[in-house]
Enzyme design. Sequence first.
Site, PDB file in Angstrom:
ATOM      1  N   LYS A   1       0.831  -1.205   0.000  1.00 26.22           N
ATOM      2  CA  LYS A   1       0.000   0.000   0.000  1.00 26.22           C
ATOM      3  C   LYS A   1       0.867   1.256   0.000  1.00 26.22           C
ATOM      4  CE  LYS A   1      -2.832   3.206   0.361  1.00 26.22           C
ATOM      5  NZ  LYS A   1      -4.084   3.565   0.916  1.00 26.22           N
TER       6      LYS A   1
ATOM      7  N   CYS B   1      -3.118  11.190   1.918  1.00 21.98           N
ATOM      8  CA  CYS B   1      -2.509   9.882   1.599  1.00 21.98           C
ATOM      9  C   CYS B   1      -1.150  10.042   0.947  1.00 21.98           C
ATOM     10  CB  CYS B   1      -3.419   9.115   0.649  1.00 21.98           C
ATOM     11  SG  CYS B   1      -5.111   9.052   1.225  1.00 21.98           S
TER      12      CYS B   1
HETATM   13  N1  SAJ Z   1      -1.419  15.062  -8.340  1.00 19.31           N
HETATM   14  C1  SAJ Z   1      -0.525  15.748  -9.153  1.00 19.31           C
HETATM   15  N2  SAJ Z   1      -0.147  15.180 -10.341  1.00 19.31           N
HETATM   16  C2  SAJ Z   1      -0.632  13.972 -10.757  1.00 19.31           C
HETATM   17  C3  SAJ Z   1      -1.543  13.276  -9.919  1.00 19.31           C
HETATM   18  C4  SAJ Z   1      -1.921  13.847  -8.714  1.00 19.31           C
HETATM   19  O1  SAJ Z   1      -0.062  16.843  -8.817  1.00 19.31           O
HETATM   20  O2  SAJ Z   1      -0.246  13.524 -11.848  1.00 19.31           O
HETATM   21  C5  SAJ Z   1      -1.800  15.622  -7.045  1.00 19.31           C
HETATM   22  C6  SAJ Z   1      -3.290  15.881  -6.892  1.00 19.31           C
HETATM   23  O3  SAJ Z   1      -3.655  17.123  -7.429  1.00 19.31           O
HETATM   24  C7  SAJ Z   1      -3.445  15.805  -5.393  1.00 19.31           C
HETATM   25  C8  SAJ Z   1      -2.423  14.757  -4.978  1.00 19.31           C
HETATM   26  O4  SAJ Z   1      -1.518  14.662  -6.048  1.00 19.31           O
HETATM   27  O5  SAJ Z   1      -3.116  17.032  -4.770  1.00 19.31           O
HETATM   28  C9  SAJ Z   1      -2.996  13.379  -4.677  1.00 19.31           C
HETATM   29  O6  SAJ Z   1      -4.048  13.074  -5.563  1.00 19.31           O
HETATM   30  P1  SAJ Z   1      -4.248  11.649  -6.222  1.00 19.31           P
HETATM   31  O7  SAJ Z   1      -5.401  11.730  -7.121  1.00 19.31           O
HETATM   32  O8  SAJ Z   1      -2.979  11.194  -6.835  1.00 19.31           O
HETATM   33  O9  SAJ Z   1      -4.492  10.663  -4.993  1.00 19.31           O
HETATM   34  P2  SAJ Z   1      -5.426  10.652  -3.685  1.00 19.31           P
HETATM   35  O10 SAJ Z   1      -4.622  11.154  -2.537  1.00 19.31           O
HETATM   36  O11 SAJ Z   1      -6.733  11.303  -3.914  1.00 19.31           O
HETATM   37  O12 SAJ Z   1      -5.675   9.062  -3.526  1.00 19.31           O
HETATM   38  C10 SAJ Z   1      -4.548   8.202  -3.465  1.00 19.31           C
HETATM   39  C11 SAJ Z   1      -4.764   7.037  -4.452  1.00 19.31           C
HETATM   40  N3  SAJ Z   1      -3.516   6.321  -4.643  1.00 19.31           N
HETATM   41  C12 SAJ Z   1      -3.034   6.052  -5.875  1.00 19.31           C
HETATM   42  O13 SAJ Z   1      -3.555   6.442  -6.892  1.00 19.31           O
HETATM   43  C13 SAJ Z   1      -1.794   5.222  -5.933  1.00 19.31           C
HETATM   44  C14 SAJ Z   1      -5.844   6.103  -3.922  1.00 19.31           C
HETATM   45  O14 SAJ Z   1      -5.962   4.953  -4.756  1.00 19.31           O
HETATM   46  C15 SAJ Z   1      -5.509   5.678  -2.495  1.00 19.31           C
HETATM   47  O15 SAJ Z   1      -6.476   4.790  -1.957  1.00 19.31           O
HETATM   48  C16 SAJ Z   1      -5.495   6.927  -1.648  1.00 19.31           C
HETATM   49  O16 SAJ Z   1      -4.407   7.739  -2.136  1.00 19.31           O
HETATM   50  C17 SAJ Z   1      -5.290   6.529  -0.196  1.00 19.31           C
HETATM   51  O17 SAJ Z   1      -6.280   6.544   0.548  1.00 19.31           O
HETATM   52  O18 SAJ Z   1      -4.188   6.113   0.173  1.00 19.31           O
END
Ligand code: SAJ
Length: 441
Positions: free
Chosen positions: A205, A259
Amino acid sequence: MGNNKVCILGLGYIGLPTASILATNGFEVMGVDTNPQVVETVNKGGIHIQEPGLHTLVQAAVKSGGLRAATEVEPADVFIIAVPTPVTDDKRADLTYVRDAGQMVVPVLKEGNLVILESTSPPGTCDEILRPVLEESGLSAGPGFKLAHCPERVIPGRTVMELIHNDRVIGGIDRASAEAASLLYKKFVGGKIYLTDCTTAEMTKLMENTYRDVNIALANELALICEKLGISAWEVAELANLHPRVNIHLPGPGVGGHCIAVDPWFIVEKFPETARIIGMGRTINDGMPEYVVQRVKEILDGVSNPRVAVLGVSYKGNIDDARATPALPVIRGLREEGISFAIYDPHVRDFEFEMSSLQEALTGADCILLLADHDEFKFLYPQELGKLMRRRVVLDTRNALSYELWRQCGFEFYRLGAGKKEGLAESSKLQKESARASSAR
Ligand code: SAJ
């Protein structure tokens, strides 16, 4: 062991949907939360967090009599711990909630019960932290009660759908524990279920979120390099991603949420000398809000009493969640630089700073600063917005707006990760699509 009665500790973003899904699949579910307001809301079939489909699900679960909420734990066949595991200011895992939840289970734990930890946790938490707490009951993990780790993997905004359809990894303290947990999840999970040991499940995870964090850091580094080169990181990423084995992530104003910006620290804390790329990724991403503030400062250089209209403060687009959003350090940074601001977000209700309407935020503004890529923003009509502003300037940190359209409407257009030669990137597929959508309004 029967597993008809399930007690879920923590009715938050994971606990509440999981409790409701179990209840609508024939289980008798007791949802436990230490916050009496949450308990009262859930018992009325209401929700205290926004997630597509969640309200209907909770209503159905409560109405069917399958879900009840309380502040105290009751005896059950299965206990699922879904409490927060935040990081402290000095970047250490705060396992207080996990310990407290374990303590709540101890007085009611019976032989043959199954305890599942869903919260994302540092490697070793199940074995070294939760197990000894639960063994205060006088029962031993293994022969006395079963213990498993089944980390949640759902993405906010798609929680209900992903809880059902995603594959799950289940780590058991022994094979029997993993298999018992698997039997429970099979009742509602459509994806595949993979069994392993607790520490492997914990590390799996953490690495999922760390992979994403490190890759976002790489994209952010690319953005800073492209700005120096005077070209567009968005175009570079788009073209490089045509390669079948390349997947460059998206740059942005920082990584938020509870996360991805947290979990990598759980590895760094345990192995500070070894987890070098992981730690560096965190540092790069945490530096982005300050970089955005400096860009705004440069853009508004020479403007007296500058005022910024901040659009979007949730930690990413199309959600109402502003916990650990990069918008907060950006706004605090603007304040420190003496730049005044007004904030508009169509989704966020609960925020540290006062919120305005779109019109209020734009009136007299010298610059629009877009921080979250809500769909609504892609359809803003710059011609009309510009009339409210003192200066027609925009800094888009998410590549959400059409360069061509905003330029046509007289805006000085800046995009994070894009240098002055961005005009050459007009053939870019993504930009064309976005321009078409905007001008269709
Ligand atoms: N972000 C970027 N660039 C990207 C992708 C995301 O800057 O290319 C930023 C987003 O804007 C945001 C942050 O990263 O601020 C996190 O967003 P996210 O969409 O990547 O993830 P979370 O935090 O909403 O959810 C993540 C997910 N993990 C993965 O995709 C590996 C989700 O599946 C997990 O269950 C969740 O964390 C968790 O609960 O751990």
